[in-house]
Motif scaffolding. Structure first.
Motif, PDB file in Angstrom:
ATOM      1  N   GLU A  80     -40.196 -56.439  -8.694  1.00 31.31           N
ATOM      2  CA  GLU A  80     -38.729 -56.316  -8.640  1.00 31.31           C
ATOM      3  C   GLU A  80     -38.113 -56.699  -9.982  1.00 31.31           C
ATOM      4  N   TYR A  81     -38.832 -56.463 -11.055  1.00 32.13           N
ATOM      5  CA  TYR A  81     -38.383 -56.587 -12.438  1.00 32.13           C
ATOM      6  C   TYR A  81     -38.173 -58.023 -12.903  1.00 32.13           C
ATOM      7  N   ALA A  82     -37.482 -58.863 -12.052  1.00 31.09           N
ATOM      8  CA  ALA A  82     -37.234 -60.259 -12.434  1.00 31.09           C
ATOM      9  C   ALA A  82     -36.620 -60.389 -13.826  1.00 31.09           C
ATOM     10  N   LEU A  83     -35.668 -59.503 -14.129  1.00 28.73           N
ATOM     11  CA  LEU A  83     -34.949 -59.635 -15.401  1.00 28.73           C
ATOM     12  C   LEU A  83     -33.891 -60.720 -15.244  1.00 28.73           C
ATOM     13  N   PHE A  84     -33.530 -61.361 -16.355  1.00 28.78           N
ATOM     14  CA  PHE A  84     -32.448 -62.347 -16.297  1.00 28.78           C
ATOM     15  C   PHE A  84     -31.126 -61.583 -16.241  1.00 28.78           C
ATOM     16  N   PRO A  85     -30.420 -61.670 -15.097  1.00 27.48           N
ATOM     17  CA  PRO A  85     -29.252 -60.790 -14.940  1.00 27.48           C
ATOM     18  C   PRO A  85     -28.111 -61.111 -15.923  1.00 27.48           C
ATOM     19  N   TRP A  86     -28.100 -62.360 -16.457  1.00 33.65           N
ATOM     20  CA  TRP A  86     -27.016 -62.737 -17.370  1.00 33.65           C
ATOM     21  C   TRP A  86     -27.353 -62.406 -18.814  1.00 33.65           C
ATOM     22  N   ARG A  87     -28.533 -61.823 -19.037  1.00 39.07           N
ATOM     23  CA  ARG A  87     -28.914 -61.457 -20.397  1.00 39.07           C
ATOM     24  C   ARG A  87     -28.910 -59.941 -20.525  1.00 39.07           C
ATOM     25  N   THR A  88     -28.472 -59.452 -21.656  1.00 39.43           N
ATOM     26  CA  THR A  88     -28.499 -58.016 -21.909  1.00 39.43           C
ATOM     27  C   THR A  88     -29.956 -57.596 -22.114  1.00 39.43           C
ATOM     28  N   HIS A 126     -26.635 -53.502 -22.656  1.00 38.17           N
ATOM     29  CA  HIS A 126     -26.343 -53.328 -21.227  1.00 38.17           C
ATOM     30  C   HIS A 126     -26.932 -54.488 -20.441  1.00 38.17           C
ATOM     31  N   TYR A 127     -26.254 -54.834 -19.351  1.00 38.81           N
ATOM     32  CA  TYR A 127     -26.810 -55.830 -18.439  1.00 38.81           C
ATOM     33  C   TYR A 127     -27.728 -55.126 -17.437  1.00 38.81           C
ATOM     34  N   PRO A 128     -28.713 -55.856 -16.892  1.00 40.63           N
ATOM     35  CA  PRO A 128     -29.652 -55.225 -15.953  1.00 40.63           C
ATOM     36  C   PRO A 128     -28.952 -54.478 -14.817  1.00 40.63           C
ATOM     37  N   LYS A 129     -27.845 -55.006 -14.315  1.00 38.61           N
ATOM     38  CA  LYS A 129     -27.203 -54.331 -13.182  1.00 38.61           C
ATOM     39  C   LYS A 129     -26.695 -52.941 -13.544  1.00 38.61           C
ATOM     40  N   GLU A 130     -26.580 -52.681 -14.854  1.00 36.69           N
ATOM     41  CA  GLU A 130     -26.095 -51.367 -15.282  1.00 36.69           C
ATOM     42  C   GLU A 130     -27.223 -50.356 -15.487  1.00 36.69           C
ATOM     43  N   LEU A 131     -28.461 -50.775 -15.211  1.00 36.94           N
ATOM     44  CA  LEU A 131     -29.613 -49.904 -15.471  1.00 36.94           C
ATOM     45  C   LEU A 131     -30.218 -49.386 -14.172  1.00 36.94           C
TER      46      LEU A 131
END
Lengths: 252, 268
Positions: A80-88, A126-131
């Motif tokens: 599930e990617y586990a990207l930091f959502p507050w980081r671009t 871009h933030y992760p939520k935009e991808l």
């Protein structure tokens, strides 16, 4: 560099025996796929290799060094990617270099290189939520590579993607892997994926998780998914796995 | 379509306010005409919306209040706001680190939890007597602090504890030190919760300041204003003061929500 050895690894969660006597090897620069019924401990093997868990028996070695505590020489790519959502995108990729205390210019250079490599130019801020899912996983892969690991651990990285994006990402992953030749241990539950990607396919059995059979996939790259040779290997793997799935279902 | 629903909702909201004010005016007129009466309630002493409006304007533009009250309503508003902001800042500075510590470390949690769990159940108003007793000045700021600090602590703890396990794993495998995990993963992840704590806390603090000012009798402040207007029998000014309290509380809430939305662009 990047040789992972599992030597009779056993892992228990409380009284549940998750892995029993698991031994195999990921050679330097090799792409190994781990295949098995759900609950057979595939993810546990990755977590052990990453040092996020410790075995109760046996040892794991990376380039001859015993893995104890978090293994900072591996890159982990999550389903599930586990990207930091507050980081671009850029900031996510720079997390590893920043953790190493690299200078800002150096971080910039590294993130630029990997943004290029995974084809995310124009999405740096871009933030992760935009991808989309595929793009998020490109960031996940770039973030893991940016730490210059010796070994890449991938936990069903394309499991959440639709079939088309999945095929595309498999090709992309191979392209990147051929450029930055490091060892990969790739967990999947798809036989097609395993045979398309792997130099070696390790089939596991469940309860407790054990190595059942190891297949060499000696097909030249780029591989053709529908080739006769690929089909023959797929058939063998399916048979080996199919029996296991039946067994696992019986026990349930 | 979506905009139409939004407009509709706003219209209903507005209408509800208008109906309330009209009802208020109607009931009072009927009461004063002797047509309507509720036993044991002195309805006729309640000012009408129109009288309240005039009182509000009067207290805004002139300093009409004699020797006891030499301040206009602006001064009362600013005095109260200043105390809430000061108490809020102190509560934030203390509450956030405590919340992070308690949420992050079991040991720190075990040290602080008993105190937090007992003290947070004492309402801010229960602290007023001791605040009068021990603070030469600034007692009401202390009351605000008590009101604000616990929502901040509790929400911070909750935010820290709900940090996604996978993000912690990701950070660890990327080589982050414990310090980096706290500052670059746990704190950003808890930030929305911290802001929610601040928002709830300031709401509590705003209520606490009014009560504190009534009891502590600071010479300025909205609590003191409505208490004094009640004493003086100037009920229209009193109600106007109450409405100002409500509107400012609402605006504080909304502005923090807007700030939150602005600064946390990454959240869904």
């Amino acid at each position: 560099m990047g040789r992972l050895i599992l030597d009779s690894v056993t892992k228990k969660f409380n009284s549940f025996l998750a892995l029993e006597n698991v031994s195999f090897e990921v050679a330097d620069g090799e792409f190994v796929c781990l295949l098995g019924p759900s609950g057979c401990g595939k993810t546990t093997i990755l977590r052990l290799a990453a040092g996020l868990e410790a075995p109760i028996g046996g040892n794991l070695f990376l380039d001859g060094k015993k893995i104890e505590g978090v293994n900072k020489e591996c890159g982990f790519v999550f389903q599930e990617y586990a990207l930091f959502p507050w980081r671009t995108v850029k900031e996510n990729i720079e997390f590893g270099p920043q953790a190493k205390g690299l200078h800002k210019n150096e971080c910039d250079r590294i993130s630029k290189h990997y943004i290029d490599l995974v084809g995310l130019n124009g999405f740096e801020n871009h933030y992760p939520k935009e991808l989309s899912g595929g793009m998020k996983q490109r960031v996940g892969i770039a973030r893991a590579y940016a730490n210059s690991p010796k070994l890449l651990l991938m936990d069903e990285p394309f499991g959440a993607l639709d079939a088309q994006t999945r095929n595309l990402m498999q090709g992309e992953l191979l392209r990147i892997w051929e450029k930055e030749h490091i060892s990969v241990l790739f967990v999947t539950h798809s036989v097609d994926e395993a045979v398309f990607l792997g130099d070696k396919v390790v089939v596991m059995s469940a309860r407790p998780g054990k190595i059942k059979e190891i297949f060499d996939v000696n097909l030249p790259r780029p591989r053709i998914r529908t080739s006769l040779e690929a089909n023959i290997i797929r058939d063998k793997v399916l048979k080996s796995l199919g029996m296991e799935i039946k067994l696992a279902m019986k026990e349930k | 379509m979506k905009i139409d629903t939004r407009k509709k909702e706003l219209l209903i909201n507005l209408l509800s306010l208008v109906v309330f004010v009209v009802l208020w005016q109607a009931v009072l007129i009927l009461t004063r005409e002797g047509i309507f009466n509720i036993p044991f309630i002195r309805l006729r002493d309640i000012p009408t919306p129109v009288e309240t409006w005039h009182a509000l304007l009067g207290s805004m533009f002139t300093h009409i209040y004699g020797p006891a009250l030499t301040y206009g309503i602006y001064d009362h508003v600013f005095a109260s706001l200043e105390r809430v902001i000061e108490g809020g800042i102190i509560a934030f500075i203390i509450g956030v680190p405590v919340g992070i510590g308690v949420g992050y470390s079991k040991l720190i949690g075990n040290i602080f939890n008993p105190i937090i769990e007992i003290v947070r159940n004492m309402p801010p108003m229960a602290w007023i007597p001791i605040a009068i007793f021990i603070f030469v000045s600034g007692g009401s700021i202390f009351i605000v602090f008590i009101g604000v600090v616990f929502p901040i602590i509790l929400n911070t703890i909750q935010g820290v504890r709900s940090t996604d396990e996978r993000l912690l794993d990701a950070a660890r495998t990327l080589g982050a030190s414990e310090l980096m995990i706290v500052t670059k993963v746990i704190i950003p992840s808890a930030f929305p919760s911290i802001m929610t704590g601040l928002r709830i806390g300031l709401g509590v603090g705003w209520m606490a300041i009014v009560a504190a000012e009534m009891v502590i009798r600071s010479p300025v402040g909205l609590g003191y204003f409505i208490w004094n207007m009640g004493d003086l029998g100037r009920y229209a000014e009193m109600i106007a003061g109450m409405i100002v309290i409500g509107v400012i509380g609402y605006m504080m809430n909304i502005s923090i929500l807007l700030l939150q939305r602005r600064f946390i662009k990454w959240a869904d």
